[in-house]
Every structure is written in structure tokens, then in C-alpha cells.
Design a protein around this motif. Structure first.
Motif: not given
Length: 429
Positions: A13-15, A17-18, A21, A27, A31
Motif C-alpha cells: 500500500t501507499e502507507e 511505501k511511505i 522510504k 517496501p 509488507r
């Protein structure tokens, strides 16, 4: 559908990925950690927040706690504390008020900062009952569920919920006794209610219903530590370990059956020789869930300087594998923390977290220390300030006792060891 469901299904998810980073991780690592229950990202559908990953392989995080008391109710000051904690570097914040308008205060705090905000809905349930009916023993089970859902809708990201206090735990507590009593407010509330009403803890008895509420609002469960030691002589006693067993079972069920993110909370006062053992015990019992250490205070005689006592225990905890530290301020055991206490508590715990990470992740966490060493060798004062945890403090201390020689400081003055070496031979790598 929760972020755990996504993770179990192989979706990044985008969360994720954030956080990846921010942590310098792949990522996919995030996960897998969430899918296995070893990493959490507290989140909420009700407000935008600064995402924070907590767990195995990630930097040790620091939580700051604020909240009005029955003696001091100052909404404006609590908001200032929340903002100050965020500015000082806190990764999350818990609003633990027991005085004033619960929901108004929490909404003001949530609106004022971008951090994940935690709470203890049990406080609201018991204190509401005391005001309404004259005693905490008159709390109803519906009071608990109402407070939990109401606080979740405000954008609370994680909740400390005392799922592990059951009748077996209380039997252990009564049979074994305590030198320092119960220091957990939630533990005192719930155990008193259970003994008076001769009932099982609703948060344990109806754990499935609790999970359904938390799942609906995407709240991270933090299994509250109601039996934590309030004196080092009570550390790792039977009641604490029994509660850990129950909390670990609840944590597994919440993650495996309901796809909830779960944190397991740990003990408060622990002598230094038992800190590493407690971390490893928590991790083993909970199948590697993110571990939230409350302190720990490694001595009971540091009143007025308990933030320093805690830093010793917190650094040791982080080095041993603890993921999440709850700060302690200089006011611990003495008074409601003021603005400066909050700032001092955060800064001190951030140092402890970094010291622990230097042991856990030496290849990355020690880079800033290497840079500081080189800056000092070169007498690069601007560089030293920029690398310090608190640049303004570092600069103000030196400026308050300004040296005659701008290259040195007033500790050594004309006889600065670094300057002498730099003038005579090249030692620096």
C-alpha cells in the motif's frame, strides 16, 4: 479490509511505501513485517497524519504522553504540550487526560498535530461512571464500548486497552502480593471493578466484540499493561507474567483472526539486570509483535530526575530489541508535567532510542556519531550544532560561556587538545 489484510494478500500500500522510504527499507520488507505482525503503521480514516512505522528492523520510536488531570485542567496548555512534543521529535503522542471534557480535549490535540495519537478509552468509561453514579464500580460494559468507539471516530490511531487483566491474573496478584502496589491507573480501575462486581473483565470476556470495533475504525490495538511493576522489587512477578501470557494470546487472535495491527506493552519499573530478559520474554511470548516499553525505570530513587533513570533503562531496552519507548519526564511520580518537562522527556528518550539503535543497527545508526566525531576533530562548531539532537541547546550553552579563542571552548581554552594536535600533525581519517 485493513492494512494487515492487504499485507497478507501481497499488496504493497501507499502507507507501506511511505514508511519504507522514511526507514530506508524495501517496501516488501514492510509488507512482510505487517503481514507477520512484526511491524505496525498506526493509521486512521478520519484525519491525515504523519505515518510512523513501529517494529522489527525499524528505528526505535518514542511516544510522549500528555493529558489534563482532575487537579489541573488547562486545554490550551495541553495543546501547547502536544505541539512541543512533536517539535521536540516525538514519533507518537498519547492523550491520557482524566479531567475536563474528554472528547473536546482529544479533538483539540488531534487537530493541533500531525502525529499518531493514542488513548485509553477505559479512563473515559470509568470516570464518566464515577461522575454519573458516584463510583467507578458502577461503570457498565456499554460505557466501555461507547468510549472506545467514540474515541476511534475522533481519529485516534492506537489504543491502550487492558485486555489481559482477567480473574486468573487477579488470583496471581492477590496470592503473591506487591511491594509497590499497582501503578497502572487502568489496572487499578479494572481490578477494583472486577472484585467489587465479581465479574470478568469485559475487554477480555468480549474480546471479539472489541476487535470488531477496532477493525471498523482501523485502530491499532496496544495491549495495556495493567499489572506492570511500580517498584523494581515487583518486576517480572507472577501477575505481570500471567498478564503477558493473556495479552500475547489476545494479540495473536486480533492479528490472525481480525487482521488488526497489534502492539504489546511492557513493564514499568525493572532493575537493569532484568531489562534484556523482559524484552526477550515479551518478544518470545508475543511472536515478535512490536514491543512498547513503558520506561523502564531501573531505580526507584530518582524522583525529580526520573527521565534520566528511564534513559538508562530505555537505551538498554532498545538495544535488546524493544521497538517503542514511552517517555518519562522529570515530573514522574511528583506532578503533572509542564511544558518544559514534556520537551525534556522527549529529548532524553530520543537519545536513549538512538543509543539503542547504535547497538541494533550499527551500520546505519552510528553514521551520525561518526560525522559528529569528525566535526569535533576539525573544531567545526557549526557542523557540531547541526548534528546535535538539540542544536539550539548546544549552541546556547557554548555561547553562554563564550571563549576567547573562537576555535576552542572554555573547557580547555588555550590548551584545547584537538587544536594542539591539528596544529602539529594530521591524525584525522
Amino acid at each position: 479490509m485493513t492494512i494487515v489484510t492487504d499485507a497478507k494478500n501481497g499488496k504493497i500500500t501507499e502507507e507501506m511505501k511511505i514508511v519504507a522510504k522514511d526507514e530506508g527499507k524495501d517496501p516488501e520488507f514492510i509488507r512482510r513485517g505487517i503481514a507477520a505482525g512484526r511491524i505496525v503503521i498506526p493509521m486512521t480514516p478520519y484525519r491525515n497524519i504523519k505515518l510512523c512505522g513501529i517494529g522489527e528492523g525499524l528505528r526505535t520510536k518514542v511516544n510522549a504522553s500528555i493529558g489534563a488531570s482532575s487537579d489541573i485542567i488547562d486545554e490550551e496548555m495541553e495543546v501547547k504540550k502536544a505541539k512541543a512534543a512533536e517539535a521536540a521529535g516525538a514519533d507518537t503522542l498519547m492523550e491520557l487526560g482524566t479531567g475536563g471534557d474528554f472528547l473536546k480535549m482529544r479533538k483539540l490535540v488531534c487537530d493541533a498535530i500531525s502525529l499518531s495519537v493514542g488513548s485509553v478509552p477505559l479512563y473515559q468509561a470509568f470516570i464518566t461512571a464515577a461522575k454519573r453514579d458516584g463510583s467507578i464500580v458502577h461503570m457498565t460494559e456499554d460505557d466501555l464500548w461507547y468510549a472506545t468507539e467514540e474515541q476511534a471516530k475522533l481519529g485516534t490511531n492506537f489504543m491502550a486497552i487492558h485486555t489481559g487483566i482477567n480473574n486468573i491474573v487477579l488470583d496471581r496478584l492477590k496470592a503473591h502480593g506487591r511491594y509497590g502496589g499497582l501503578c497502572s491507573r487502568g489496572g487499578a480501575f479494572m481490578s477494583t471493578w472486577m472484585l467489587h462486581n465479581q465479574k470478568e473483565n469485559p475487554l477480555y470476556k468480549d474480546f471479539d466484540y472489541l476487535c470488531e470495533i477496532l477493525k471498523e475504525h482501523e485502530v491499532t490495538l496496544s495491549t495495556g499493561n495493567g499489572m506492570r511493576a511500580g517498584a523494581v522489587h515487583d518486576a517480572t512477578d507472577r501477575a505481570q507474567v500471567q498478564e503477558l501470557i493473556i495479552n500475547s494470546e489476545c494479540a495473536d487472535k486480533a492479528h490472525d483472526k481480525y487482521d488488526l495491527q497489534v502492539i504489546v506493552e511492557g513493564p514499568g519499573h525493572v532493575p537493569l539486570d532484568q531489562v534484556e530478559m523482559n524484552v526477550k520474554l515479551m518478544k518470545a511470548m508475543s511472536n515478535g509483535k512490536p514491543f512498547y516499553m513503558l520506561g523502564p525505570l531501573v531505580s526507584d530513587i530518582g524522583a525529580g530526575r526520573d527521565h534520566i533513570v528511564t534513559a538508562i533503562g530505555a537505551a538498554t531496552s532498545a538495544a535488546a530489541g524493544c521497538d517503542f519507548l514511552c517517555y518519562v519526564t522529570p515530573a514522574e511520580h511528583l506532578a503533572l508535567p509542564n511544558l518544559q518537562d514534556v520537551i525534556e522527556g522527549v529529548k532524553t528518550s530520543k537519545i536513549a532510542a538512538h543509543v539503542g539503535d547504535m547497538v541494533k543497527y550499527p551500520e546505519t545508526a552510528r553514521e551520525v556519531d561518526l560525522a559528529m566525531g569528525r566535526a569535533r576533530a576539525k573544531l567545526d562548531w557549526k557542523g557540531m550544532y547541526n548534528l546535535a539532537l538539540d542544536p539550539e541547546l548546544a549552541k546556547s550553552v557554548r555561547d553562554s560561556r563564550a571563549p576567547g579563542d573562537e576555535d576552542a571552548c572554555t573547557m580547555c581554552g588555550d590548551f584545547c587538545a584537538l587544536k594542539i594536535v591539528n596544529q602539529n600533525y594530521d591524525l584525522c581519517k
